[in-house]
Structure formats: structure tokens, C-alpha cells
Design a protein around this motif. Structure first.
Motif, PDB file in Angstrom:
ATOM      1  N   ALA A 166      72.561  10.703  34.257  1.00  0.00           N
ATOM      2  CA  ALA A 166      72.080   9.274  34.108  1.00  0.00           C
ATOM      3  C   ALA A 166      70.689   9.356  34.798  1.00  0.00           C
ATOM      4  N   ALA A 167      70.718   9.935  35.862  1.00  0.00           N
ATOM      5  CA  ALA A 167      69.202   9.827  36.650  1.00  0.00           C
ATOM      6  C   ALA A 167      68.309  10.767  35.667  1.00  0.00           C
ATOM      7  N   PHE A 168      68.797  11.688  35.164  1.00  0.00           N
ATOM      8  CA  PHE A 168      67.768  12.596  34.295  1.00  0.00           C
ATOM      9  C   PHE A 168      67.500  11.726  32.950  1.00  0.00           C
ATOM     10  N   ARG A 169      68.335  10.976  32.200  1.00  0.00           N
ATOM     11  CA  ARG A 169      67.934  10.139  31.338  1.00  0.00           C
ATOM     12  C   ARG A 169      67.093   8.943  31.537  1.00  0.00           C
ATOM     13  N   GLY A 172      60.764   9.464  30.149  1.00  0.00           N
ATOM     14  CA  GLY A 172      60.129   8.283  29.435  1.00  0.00           C
ATOM     15  C   GLY A 172      60.303   8.624  27.845  1.00  0.00           C
ATOM     16  N   LEU A 173      60.431   9.677  27.555  1.00  0.00           N
ATOM     17  CA  LEU A 173      60.575  10.241  25.978  1.00  0.00           C
ATOM     18  C   LEU A 173      62.065   9.982  25.582  1.00  0.00           C
ATOM     19  N   ILE A 206      69.942  13.729   9.276  1.00  0.00           N
ATOM     20  CA  ILE A 206      68.646  13.422   9.207  1.00  0.00           C
ATOM     21  C   ILE A 206      68.115  13.636  10.664  1.00  0.00           C
ATOM     22  N   ALA A 207      67.088  14.413  10.938  1.00  0.00           N
ATOM     23  CA  ALA A 207      66.455  14.758  12.443  1.00  0.00           C
ATOM     24  C   ALA A 207      65.037  14.700  12.246  1.00  0.00           C
ATOM     25  N   ILE A 208      64.565  14.256  13.287  1.00  0.00           N
ATOM     26  CA  ILE A 208      62.974  14.174  13.305  1.00  0.00           C
ATOM     27  C   ILE A 208      62.630  14.398  14.964  1.00  0.00           C
ATOM     28  N   ALA A 209      61.802  15.432  15.188  1.00  0.00           N
ATOM     29  CA  ALA A 209      61.668  15.737  16.596  1.00  0.00           C
ATOM     30  C   ALA A 209      60.257  15.408  16.985  1.00  0.00           C
ATOM     31  N   VAL A 210      60.189  14.768  18.336  1.00  0.00           N
ATOM     32  CA  VAL A 210      59.019  14.339  18.864  1.00  0.00           C
ATOM     33  C   VAL A 210      58.879  14.852  20.258  1.00  0.00           C
ATOM     34  N   ALA A 211      57.578  14.836  20.839  1.00  0.00           N
ATOM     35  CA  ALA A 211      57.418  15.682  22.134  1.00  0.00           C
ATOM     36  C   ALA A 211      56.516  14.674  22.914  1.00  0.00           C
ATOM     37  N   ILE A 235      56.799   6.638  18.497  1.00  0.00           N
ATOM     38  CA  ILE A 235      56.870   7.402  19.826  1.00  0.00           C
ATOM     39  C   ILE A 235      55.741   8.292  20.089  1.00  0.00           C
ATOM     40  N   ALA A 236      55.346   9.034  19.100  1.00  0.00           N
ATOM     41  CA  ALA A 236      54.400  10.006  18.996  1.00  0.00           C
ATOM     42  C   ALA A 236      52.949   9.467  19.348  1.00  0.00           C
TER      43      ALA A 236
END
Length: 245
Positions: free
Chosen positions: A70-73, A77-78, A188-193, A231-232
Motif C-alpha cells: 500500500a505504501a508503494f502504491r 505519483g505515476l 489493450i495496453a499503453i505504457a507511460v513513464a 498522464i504523459a
């Protein structure tokens, strides 16, 4: 350091297909003397990393691990932004959504958003999948250069095929899968950093193959793409490729 490594090896055994363990199972799966395994699990129980299930000899992750997850999540912010997007998309379409991280050649869902439709894909949070064989994995691998992928998959006979698939992901800005990781399920998947933390996640929606046509697929893709693009832009992800619908 050895006990920490051994404890980490035990924790890595847990997943969607392994929710609890006995000393004997740890002994077998880690090729560890039974006396050592028993002492290790006892130390992990005392530290709060594991707990026994009722009066049985089976062990599951302890409350400490839940608190750490939970702390990790919360610290990311991402992941927080990705959770908002997946909540919106899941509520709109009723299908299950995931946020996934990649570690080496594997991906693991760290947050899920169960669907509301009568016919929906069940949660697979914690399930580890080969990155090359899933839409989420390919969306994240596509953020690497070909040279980095070659180094990661050195000696893999399917490397050339994987590089072709990643090239397509880099062109379209998203990855798809049809009944690949799970029979009857598409995704369907989309990556963001986040460049500030060098952290990347994949936003993924999964749905039954039989109930979604091309129009429905495109509608979900557009919604997921809009959220990921937002987000990006907020995080300044210059490596993000705007999905082509």
C-alpha cells in the motif's frame, strides 16, 4: 545478507498461482534443507513478513507486506494517476483493468480494477507473466531500445520476432493481445513513464474476446489513449508515443 536473499526468494514464490506455502514446499521449490527452511519461515513470521493460516502449517504473506504494498502504491505519483485513468475507463466500459510493472523479463499487475459486466475477466493481480508474451509486457519493452532488448533477451531464439512486434508498438503507441496469455481474453495496453523517477507502468484493459467487436475495441482504445496521453503530458514523458487510433 544471505538471510535477506533467502527471505526475498520465499516472497517471490507467492503469486496468483501460489497464495500459501508450507516448509516442505519451500524446501522443494528453493532446493533448501528442511531445517533451514523451517528456521527461515519462523524468522519471517516473527518479523511480520509471513503469517500462518489459522491452525495450519501453511504460510501466507503477513500484514507487513500488505502495508508495504500500500505504501508503494501511495508513494508513486505515476501509479496514482494511472489508477484514476483505469477507474474511469473501467467504470465506463465495465471491463477489468490493470496497472502493471516490468521487472526483467516478467510483468506483474500491482493494482487492478474489477469489471462490473456480467461477463468479465477475473482479477489476476500478482500473477507474473512473460513480458514478451503479453500486451502489457510488450508495451513496456517497446520503451527500451533494440540494443537494450537484445541484451535482455540474449540467446532467445524468438528475439527477432519480438523486435518486430516492439517496432509495431513503437509505431502505433499501444500493444494488443488476442487470447494469448489467457484463452478467450483480449487486451489493450499503453505504457507511460515518469521521467523524474524513471518509473514506467502499463495501463491495460482486458475483456472477453467473444463480446467486443472492432468498434468496441476502438472505443476502449481511444479512452485508454486519452488517459495515458494526459498522464504523459502532466509528467513530461518525452518517450511517450501518442496512440494512433
Amino acid at each position: 545478507m544471505s538471510i535477506l536473499k533467502n527471505a526475498a526468494d520465499v516472497l517471490r514464490l507467492f503469486g496468483a498461482d501460489c497464495t500459501d506455502l508450507t516448509v516442505s514446499e519451500v524446501t522443494t521449490r528453493l532446493d533448501m534443507p528442511k531445517a533451514n527452511a523451517s528456521r527461515l519461515l519462523k524468522a519471517m513470521r516473527e518479523a511480520g513478513m509471513l503469517e500462518t493460516i489459522g491452525d495450519t502449517r501453511r504460510h501466507r504473506p503477513g500484514r507487513l507486506m500488505l502495508d508495504l504494498a500500500a505504501a508503494f502504491r501511495r508513494s508513486s505519483g505515476l501509479i496514482g494517476r494511472a489508477s484514476e485513468v483505469m477507474s474511469e475507463v473501467g467504470l465506463r466500459f465495465g471491463h477489468t483493468g490493470y496497472i502493471t510493472l516490468r521487472v526483467g523479463r516478467e510483468v506483474t499487475a500491482v493494482a487492478d480494477f474489477p469489471g462490473t459486466n456480467a461477463l468479465r475477466v477475473v482479477s489476476n493481480i500478482g500473477r507474473r507473466l512473460p513480458a514478451a508474451m503479453s500486451a502489457t509486457g510488450r508495451s513496456l519493452l517497446a520503451r527500451l531500445t533494440d540494443e537494450e532488448v537484445r541484451a535482455l533477451y540474449e540467446g532467445d531464439t524468438a528475439l527477432d520476432v519480438l523486435l518486430e512486434k516492439l517496432s509495431e508498438v513503437r509505431t502505433t503507441g499501444y500493444a494488443t493481445s488476442s487470447q494469448e496469455a489467457t484463452p478467450g481474453v483480449d487486451s489493450i495496453a499503453i505504457a507511460v513513464a515518469d521521467p523524474a523517477t524513471d518509473e514506467a507502468v502499463s495501463l491495460c484493459i482486458v475483456y472477453p474476446h467473444a463480446v467486443v467487436d472492432q468498434s468496441g475495441h476502438n472505443e476502449m482504445l481511444a479512452a485508454l489513449a486519452a488517459g495515458a496521453t494526459r498522464i504523459a503530458e502532466e509528467l513530461g514523458d518525452t518517450g511517450f508515443v501518442t496512440p494512433k487510433i
